[in-house]
Design an enzyme around this catalytic site. Structure first.
Site, PDB file in Angstrom:
ATOM      1  N   ARG A  97      37.507  28.622  36.995  1.00 15.57           N
ATOM      2  CA  ARG A  97      37.056  29.195  36.435  1.00 15.57           C
ATOM      3  C   ARG A  97      36.715  29.170  34.582  1.00 15.57           C
ATOM      4  NH1 ARG A  97      42.672  31.991  35.321  1.00 15.57           N
ATOM      5  NH2 ARG A  97      42.512  30.203  35.981  1.00 15.57           N
ATOM      6  N   ASN A 135      41.954  33.827  39.149  1.00 12.94           N
ATOM      7  CA  ASN A 135      41.778  33.363  40.508  1.00 12.94           C
ATOM      8  C   ASN A 135      43.220  34.230  41.161  1.00 12.94           C
ATOM      9  OD1 ASN A 135      41.434  31.408  40.409  1.00 12.94           O
ATOM     10  ND2 ASN A 135      43.683  30.176  39.010  1.00 12.94           N
TER      11      ASN A 135
END
Length: 92
Positions: free
Chosen positions: A18, A36
């Protein structure tokens, strides 16, 4: 302006995916978000110029060094939302 939703599958959580995606998005001038998912995937919404979006989709095919990307699913979004910045969202 172009926009896509991407889902990245494989060993992509716990490897900085990320944060690396956000850094790459900022580098190419794209906006959007990344998070996520509980199923182990990483999901993102990416908007910007066609070149910026294509660049991020290509980057997602391999991700950061510790990731093992198995598959990237890309869905074009017809109406790109205007936004600023690229954020990391809570998991879903």
């Amino acid at each position: 302006m172009a926009a896509v939703e991407i889902t990245v599958r494989g060993h992509v959580q716990g490897v900085g995916f990320r944060w690396a995606l956000r850094a790459e998005a900022e580098r190419v001038g794209a906006t959007g978000w990344v998070r996520n998912r509980r199923d182990g995937a990483v999901e993102a919404y990416v908007a910007g110029t066609a070149t910026a979006v294509e660049s991020l989709v290509a980057w997602a095919q391999h991700g950061p060094p510790l990731a093992r990307v198995e598959r990237v699913e890309v869905t074009e979004v017809p109406d790109a939302a205007d936004g600023s910045g690229f954020e990391i969202r809570d998991s879903v």
